[in-house]
Enzyme design. Sequence first.
Site, PDB file in Angstrom:
ATOM      1  N   GLU A   1      -5.753  -8.232   0.149  1.00  0.00           N
ATOM      2  CA  GLU A   1      -6.460  -7.937   1.396  1.00  0.00           C
ATOM      3  C   GLU A   1      -7.937  -7.739   1.112  1.00  0.00           C
ATOM      4  O   GLU A   1      -8.299  -6.975   0.215  1.00  0.00           O
ATOM      5  CB  GLU A   1      -5.888  -6.677   2.077  1.00  0.00           C
ATOM      6  CG  GLU A   1      -4.476  -6.855   2.610  1.00  0.00           C
ATOM      7  CD  GLU A   1      -3.975  -5.648   3.414  1.00  0.00           C
ATOM      8  OE1 GLU A   1      -4.810  -4.821   3.837  1.00  0.00           O
ATOM      9  OE2 GLU A   1      -2.745  -5.551   3.597  1.00  0.00           O
TER      10      GLU A   1
ATOM     11  N   GLU B   1       0.787  -1.241   0.000  1.00  0.00           N
ATOM     12  CA  GLU B   1       0.000   0.000   0.000  1.00  0.00           C
ATOM     13  C   GLU B   1       0.815   1.286   0.000  1.00  0.00           C
ATOM     14  O   GLU B   1       0.654   2.121   0.899  1.00  0.00           O
ATOM     15  CB  GLU B   1      -0.978   0.006   1.190  1.00  0.00           C
ATOM     16  CG  GLU B   1      -2.007  -1.094   1.104  1.00  0.00           C
ATOM     17  CD  GLU B   1      -3.111  -0.993   2.166  1.00  0.00           C
ATOM     18  OE1 GLU B   1      -2.964  -0.200   3.116  1.00  0.00           O
ATOM     19  OE2 GLU B   1      -4.119  -1.691   2.017  1.00  0.00           O
TER      20      GLU B   1
END
Length: 511
Positions: free
Chosen positions: A452, A349
């Site tokens: 995720e 991320e």
Amino acid sequence: MRGNSLLQCLSLVLIFSCLVSLSCARPARLLSSSNALHVKAVNLGGWLVTEGWIKPSLFDGIVNKDLLDGTQIQLKSVTQQMYLAAESGGGTILVANRTSASGWETFKLWRIDESTFNFRVFNWQFVGLSSDRNQIVATATSPSTSETLQIIRNSDKSQVRIRAPNGSFIQAKTAVSVTADYTEESTSWGDDDPSVFEMKSVGQLQGEFQITNGYGTEAAAPILRNHWSTYIVEDDFRSIASSGLNTVRIPVGWWIASDPNPPKPFVGGSLQALDNAFTWAEKYNLKVIVDLHAAPGSQNGFEHSASRDGKQEWGTTDENIKQTVNVIDFLAFRYAKRRGLLAIELINEPLAPGATLDSLKKYYQAGYNAVRKHTPNAYVIMSNRLSAQSTELLQFASGFQKSVLDVHYYNLFSSVFTSMTVQENIDYINNNRSTDLNTVSVANGPLVFVGEWTAEWAVNGAAKEDYQRFAQAQLDVYGRATFGWAYWTWQNVNNPWSMKYMIDNGYISLK
Ligand SMILES: *[C@@H]1O[C@H](CO)[C@@H](O)[C@H](O)[C@H]1NC(C)=O
Ligand SMILES: *[C@@H]1O[C@H](CO)[C@@H](O)[C@H](O)[C@H]1NC(C)=O
Ligand SMILES: *[C@@H]1O[C@H](CO)[C@@H](O)[C@H](O)[C@H]1NC(C)=O
């Protein structure tokens, strides 16, 4: 009879060779879609990279645990009834003339010890004494003695006095004169004392930096080592394997590469835990994705990248990128020969605009080479930037053998989801997420990994059956991702975020 038995024999051979060719054709077909294993994984979040919300009790022993690195405070002068502000967001004087508080009126703490701090302002300078006058200013780009402030709290902790390094208290003399020259030691915390401020906390980080620096490295070491050896144990790998999962994604922090003596405040020992994970994974036939979740300097400012105060500094210098590549090189070298290694994820991320597309591509190229130096087999996972075009890396990532693009799908963290009903959430998976996934799944492109996702959502008071349908919709859609998916996370005090809980209690079934 003989003829018959010959025929029988022939047909047996035919059937047998059919069976053989069938059983050979299956994996061959899967291989031709270029990925032999379809990843069904769970993240081991909150294990080797601390996230307070996953296991809050880890922070319980910290004195003044509401004042950790990165805690955002706002201070209202009781005499002026105005908020303290760094004028212009920093670079000049402090004032006490604001009726409401937002960015310029918010100070981020750097913790020196339980009562001593630096205050960082909106433009990232530090609050301190000016060299010539009594004025309090926010001009220093790094903290020294003049920026070291002591917070003294009243008994109910709602009010504070702030002692400047020269021993005097900071006072709001007038709305535009904030000085460090109040010398009266005693106070009754009354509304007439210009050195008294009401303190409100408006944000906190609870990551690896906060827990290690909050306890102090020495005291944090046994607490974290105990966590690493009890939170995830061999039996977790056994139950992960028996629930129908085939892979674990393990977030790690950059300091793991300097184990056993990482730079302060980090604590050594997480490398041993990762070694154990490989041993247990191999024992139960699970694969491992090593995921660099916290890169040096922080790639997104969140606690899960071990940010100190929310500032993103990853990728801003060549030196920093090189340091990150060295971490990947270390991990690839150590685990390249392990049967359990499936993939290395270069960074988790990264966030625009702090992480620029240019610095990211430069890093991905060098990180990919570092992995390939040690293994031709491991997949190399490149994470999309948060809140950027999901296709921005497609062409770039296509240029690498066994590259994988990681996308994260949460029906959370955006106002889009705040008032969605159960059915709207499910429709969103079936329509919008499905489209999102198709958009990044291109011929000759990287494999795609939903690295995720979770069954938690913004719906309040949902029934078990609602959760079941929501989880199943995601399993169906993300099951089409060419590399596979990974649930966030295995254990969590918040039940829907715990895949272990969701499987044990019949919310999710993989069989
Ligand atoms: C607060 O004081 C500063 C310094 O005098 C001034 O520049 C600024 O405009 C004032 N702001 C408000 C909201 O009164
Ligand atoms: C430090 O405190 C004294 C009062 O004890 C004050 O007079 C002086 O101006 C302060 N110095 C600075 C640099 O602010
Ligand atoms: C989901 O997709 C539909 C069309 O397929 C679109 O109309 C809608 O705006 C999308 N929803 C959100 C929240 O983006």
